[in-house]
Scaffold this motif. Structure first.
Motif, PDB file in Angstrom:
ATOM      1  N   LEU A   1       0.838  -1.198   0.000  1.00 29.77           N
ATOM      2  CA  LEU A   1       0.000   0.000   0.000  1.00 29.77           C
ATOM      3  C   LEU A   1       0.877   1.254   0.000  1.00 29.77           C
ATOM      4  N   TRP A   2       1.888   1.214   0.826  1.00 31.02           N
ATOM      5  CA  TRP A   2       2.822   2.342   0.893  1.00 31.02           C
ATOM      6  C   TRP A   2       3.587   2.495  -0.420  1.00 31.02           C
ATOM      7  N   ASP A   3       4.003   1.357  -0.973  1.00 26.67           N
ATOM      8  CA  ASP A   3       4.737   1.384  -2.241  1.00 26.67           C
ATOM      9  C   ASP A   3       3.890   1.980  -3.355  1.00 26.67           C
ATOM     10  N   LEU A   4       2.637   1.559  -3.389  1.00 29.27           N
ATOM     11  CA  LEU A   4       1.741   2.066  -4.428  1.00 29.27           C
ATOM     12  C   LEU A   4       1.530   3.572  -4.253  1.00 29.27           C
ATOM     13  N   ALA A   5       1.323   3.993  -3.011  1.00 32.08           N
ATOM     14  CA  ALA A   5       1.125   5.419  -2.741  1.00 32.08           C
ATOM     15  C   ALA A   5       2.360   6.224  -3.147  1.00 32.08           C
ATOM     16  N   SER A   6       3.522   5.703  -2.887  1.00 31.49           N
ATOM     17  CA  SER A   6       4.756   6.407  -3.255  1.00 31.49           C
ATOM     18  C   SER A   6       4.882   6.535  -4.766  1.00 31.49           C
ATOM     19  N   ALA A   7       4.539   5.459  -5.457  1.00 31.86           N
ATOM     20  CA  ALA A   7       4.612   5.481  -6.916  1.00 31.86           C
ATOM     21  C   ALA A   7       3.628   6.502  -7.484  1.00 31.86           C
ATOM     22  N   LEU A   8       2.435   6.533  -6.916  1.00 30.69           N
ATOM     23  CA  LEU A   8       1.415   7.477  -7.394  1.00 30.69           C
ATOM     24  C   LEU A   8       1.796   8.914  -7.052  1.00 30.69           C
ATOM     25  N   ASN A   9       2.410   9.084  -5.915  1.00 33.25           N
ATOM     26  CA  ASN A   9       2.879  10.409  -5.502  1.00 33.25           C
ATOM     27  C   ASN A   9       3.881  10.943  -6.539  1.00 33.25           C
ATOM     28  N   ALA A  10       4.762  10.075  -6.960  1.00 32.37           N
ATOM     29  CA  ALA A  10       5.767  10.473  -7.951  1.00 32.37           C
ATOM     30  C   ALA A  10       5.119  10.773  -9.301  1.00 32.37           C
ATOM     31  N   LYS A  11       4.188   9.908  -9.699  1.00 25.58           N
ATOM     32  CA  LYS A  11       3.624  10.029 -11.047  1.00 25.58           C
ATOM     33  C   LYS A  11       2.598  11.163 -11.170  1.00 25.58           C
ATOM     34  N   TYR A  12       1.757  11.324 -10.169  1.00 22.25           N
ATOM     35  CA  TYR A  12       0.654  12.283 -10.300  1.00 22.25           C
ATOM     36  C   TYR A  12       0.797  13.547  -9.450  1.00 22.25           C
ATOM     37  N   PHE A  13       1.713  13.532  -8.509  1.00 24.12           N
ATOM     38  CA  PHE A  13       1.808  14.679  -7.597  1.00 24.12           C
ATOM     39  C   PHE A  13       3.229  15.247  -7.505  1.00 24.12           C
ATOM     40  N   ASP A  14       4.063  14.931  -8.491  1.00 27.07           N
ATOM     41  CA  ASP A  14       5.453  15.400  -8.498  1.00 27.07           C
ATOM     42  C   ASP A  14       6.176  15.135  -7.179  1.00 27.07           C
ATOM     43  N   ASP A  15       5.780  14.077  -6.519  1.00 35.85           N
ATOM     44  CA  ASP A  15       6.417  13.708  -5.244  1.00 35.85           C
ATOM     45  C   ASP A  15       6.235  14.760  -4.148  1.00 35.85           C
ATOM     46  N   LYS A  16       5.235  15.608  -4.291  1.00 29.19           N
ATOM     47  CA  LYS A  16       5.096  16.725  -3.360  1.00 29.19           C
ATOM     48  C   LYS A  16       4.253  16.415  -2.130  1.00 29.19           C
ATOM     49  N   LEU A  17       3.489  15.342  -2.179  1.00 21.40           N
ATOM     50  CA  LEU A  17       2.617  15.057  -1.036  1.00 21.40           C
ATOM     51  C   LEU A  17       3.415  14.528   0.140  1.00 21.40           C
ATOM     52  N   LYS A  18       3.057  15.052   1.302  1.00 16.27           N
ATOM     53  CA  LYS A  18       3.676  14.533   2.521  1.00 16.27           C
ATOM     54  C   LYS A  18       2.635  13.668   3.219  1.00 16.27           C
ATOM     55  N   ILE A  19       2.762  12.386   3.020  1.00 16.45           N
ATOM     56  CA  ILE A  19       1.804  11.464   3.633  1.00 16.45           C
ATOM     57  C   ILE A  19       2.372  10.985   4.962  1.00 16.45           C
ATOM     58  N   GLU A  20       1.614  11.205   5.996  1.00 13.78           N
ATOM     59  CA  GLU A  20       2.076  10.796   7.324  1.00 13.78           C
ATOM     60  C   GLU A  20       1.962   9.269   7.459  1.00 13.78           C
ATOM     61  N   SER A  21       0.818   8.750   7.079  1.00 11.96           N
ATOM     62  CA  SER A  21       0.656   7.301   7.095  1.00 11.96           C
ATOM     63  C   SER A  21      -0.466   6.905   6.155  1.00 11.96           C
ATOM     64  N   ILE A  22      -0.341   5.712   5.641  1.00  7.13           N
ATOM     65  CA  ILE A  22      -1.424   5.169   4.827  1.00  7.13           C
ATOM     66  C   ILE A  22      -1.572   3.705   5.195  1.00  7.13           C
ATOM     67  N   GLU A  23      -2.782   3.361   5.588  1.00  2.63           N
ATOM     68  CA  GLU A  23      -2.972   1.978   6.018  1.00  2.63           C
ATOM     69  C   GLU A  23      -4.390   1.499   5.742  1.00  2.63           C
ATOM     70  N   TYR A  24      -4.518   0.196   5.776  1.00  3.71           N
ATOM     71  CA  TYR A  24      -5.842  -0.382   5.594  1.00  3.71           C
ATOM     72  C   TYR A  24      -6.634  -0.277   6.879  1.00  3.71           C
ATOM     73  N   ALA A  25      -7.920  -0.092   6.720  1.00  2.26           N
ATOM     74  CA  ALA A  25      -8.816  -0.099   7.866  1.00  2.26           C
ATOM     75  C   ALA A  25      -9.872  -1.160   7.615  1.00  2.26           C
ATOM     76  N   THR A  26     -10.137  -1.942   8.617  1.00 10.54           N
ATOM     77  CA  THR A  26     -11.133  -2.999   8.446  1.00 10.54           C
ATOM     78  C   THR A  26     -12.462  -2.634   9.089  1.00 10.54           C
ATOM     79  N   ASN A  27     -12.511  -1.448   9.682  1.00  6.00           N
ATOM     80  CA  ASN A  27     -13.757  -1.056  10.346  1.00  6.00           C
ATOM     81  C   ASN A  27     -14.469   0.027   9.544  1.00  6.00           C
ATOM     82  N   GLN A  28     -14.116   0.084   8.275  1.00  4.21           N
ATOM     83  CA  GLN A  28     -14.680   1.128   7.452  1.00  4.21           C
ATOM     84  C   GLN A  28     -15.664   0.512   6.484  1.00  4.21           C
ATOM     85  N   ASN A  29     -16.909   0.502   6.868  1.00  3.44           N
ATOM     86  CA  ASN A  29     -17.866  -0.223   6.049  1.00  3.44           C
ATOM     87  C   ASN A  29     -18.633   0.652   5.090  1.00  3.44           C
TER      88      ASN A  29
END
Ligand code: ZN
Length: 166
Positions: free
Chosen positions: A63-91
């Motif tokens: 998930l982190w790898d994908l976000a990093s790749a997308l950050n580079a491709k679509y956001f010029d690597d400018k996004l500062k993501i603190e954390s990205i994770e799966y949530a299982t309580n999000q229905n």
């Protein structure tokens, strides 16, 4: 998940649950009706299963790898993501993003969806780091991803009870 129930006379009201490997150990008051206890046990099971799933999902760094790749491709690597994770309580949502803390949570429900749909969900939440509202500017950013419309259609069809997230 195997369930073992220990009834105790000393316990008055509280029911406790512990997961030991794959054994769910329940401590319950002696007089608690079985029907009520069964309901509580289902709740405990669900909770532990979600926890387990979340641990498994987080173990995969993809998930982190994908976000990093997308950050580079679509956001010029400018996004500062603190954390990205799966949530299982999000229905009810596929993702959510806290604009202030820069923490992104993605519903585990998208794990089994095609990669091009997952990419859209991530891009959507990541774009909220720039623009918290679903404004024109927001969609201009998201639509840099060419499969946005298709992915939105896919998600709509996949679930009528779930929203895209905010
Ligand atoms: Zn949104």
């Amino acid at each position: 998940m195997e369930v073992k129930i220990i009834r105790s006379r000393r316990r008055r009201h509280s029911v406790s649950a512990r997961l030991i490997n794959d054994l769910l150990l329940i401590n319950a008051p002696l007089m608690l009706p079985q029907e009520r206890l069964d309901k509580m046990i289902s709740g405990f099971k669900l909770k532990f299963e979600r926890q387990k799933l979340k641990t498994e999902l987080d173990k995969e760094k993809n998930l982190w790898d994908l976000a990093s790749a997308l950050n580079a491709k679509y956001f010029d690597d400018k996004l500062k993501i603190e954390s990205i994770e799966y949530a299982t309580n999000q229905n009810s949502r596929f993702g959510c993003c806290n604009y202030r803390t820069a923490k992104i949570r993605i519903s585990h429900k998208i794990v089994l969806m095609p990669k091009w749909v997952r990419k859209y969900v991530l891009i959507h939440e990541m774009a909220h780091l720039i623009e918290p509202n679903h404004s024109r500017v927001f969609w201009d950013i998201v639509c840099r991803y060419k499969l946005t419309e298709r992915a939105r259609g896919y998600l709509m069809a996949a679930s009528t009870s779930m929203k895209e997230g905010d």
